[in-house]
Design a protein around this motif. Structure first.
Motif: not given
Length: 270
Positions: A8-18
């Motif tokens: 039920g929460r919005p999702a955010v696609l994250v592109l970032a380093g580990n």
């Protein structure tokens, strides 16, 4: 508009380093999103060797694999915003540009770009050629940029000392910061939020700059102590989470600043 995730929460696609130490990068992004009430859909753009002593090495992930993984997240139909952190090379920057076009076609409206140009300790991630690629590929993509003052200086060419404003009224430095954002706005940025943590004003000022309107700002306390690693990651991720939840840009920026101030205050109080 993207559908909500199963929670039920919005999702955010994250592109970032580990960051294997968990202090910055994807882990910090996930923490910022959770605090905002959003879910993280993570994709590693690079594997780094770093900890509190600094960044020792960065290994870019294969661009095709990054793009394929991100596309699979988009295909689920629940991504409401994208957040970009470390884009380690020109191929990763080009992938980000293509993903923005793909996500926009699916109805995604918000794209937050934390222009990670250099770590607090360690060599720069991007030299002049990398910065030029970032501006050329993503300058017209309608992103919300969230530079700190050293990053804004590198992006604009305006000396950092003038942006910091130490030893003078902060309003003068704020005017120079506004001037420094004009190049990004003219290229096509949806907005530029300048974080004031490296400035000389107290309380510090985060200022928002959008096309066609005057700047707005939020003050937050300047806290003594060492602060935290990954503060820029957490701020930008929390901002993206707020936008995914339907907050306005000033509202989401204010909430992100308050979250960061609380986090730093709690950490320094330990």
């Amino acid at each position: 508009m993207s559908a909500a995730s199963r929670s039920g929460r919005p999702a955010v696609l994250v592109l970032a380093g580990n960051d294997p130490s968990g202090g910055a990068g994807v882990v910090a992004d996930g923490q910022g999103l959770a605090a905002a009430g959003a879910e993280c859909r993570p994709v590693w753009t690079a594997d780094t060797d770093q900890d509190a002593a600094g960044v020792r090495s960065v290994r870019a992930m294969p661009a095709a694999a990054v793009e394929d993984e991100a596309a699979r997240w988009l295909e689920r139909g629940d991504v409401a915003a994208l957040k970009f952190g470390l884009l380690p090379d020109a191929e990763a920057i080009a992938v980000a540009a293509r993903l923005i076009r793909r996500a926009r076609a699916l109805g995604v409206e918000w794209f937050v770009l934390d222009p990670v140009l250099a770590p607090t300790r360690g060599p720069r991630f991007h030299g002049p050629e990398g910065i030029a690629a970032l501006l050329e590929q993503l300058g017209q993509a309608g992103c919300v940029w969230t530079p700190n003052l050293p990053e804004l200086s590198l992006l604009s060419g305006i000396p950092l000392a003038g942006l910091k404003g130490a030893g003078e009224r902060w309003e003068a430095a704020l005017e120079r910061r506004s001037e420094a954002t004009k190049g990004l706005i003219e290229l096509g940025a949806r907005a530029v939020i300048v974080k004031g943590g490296h400035g000389g004003e107290d309380p510090l000022v985060d200022s928002g700059h959008e096309p066609g309107r005057g700047p707005w700002s939020h003050e937050r306390p300047r806290l003594a102590g060492p602060g935290i690693r990954g503060s820029g990651c957490r701020y930008a991720a929390h901002l993206a989470g707020g936008l995914a939840l339907g907050q306005t840009l000033p509202e989401a920026a204010g909430e992100a600043g308050r979250y960061l101030a609380t986090l730093i205050g709690n950490r320094n109080g330990e």
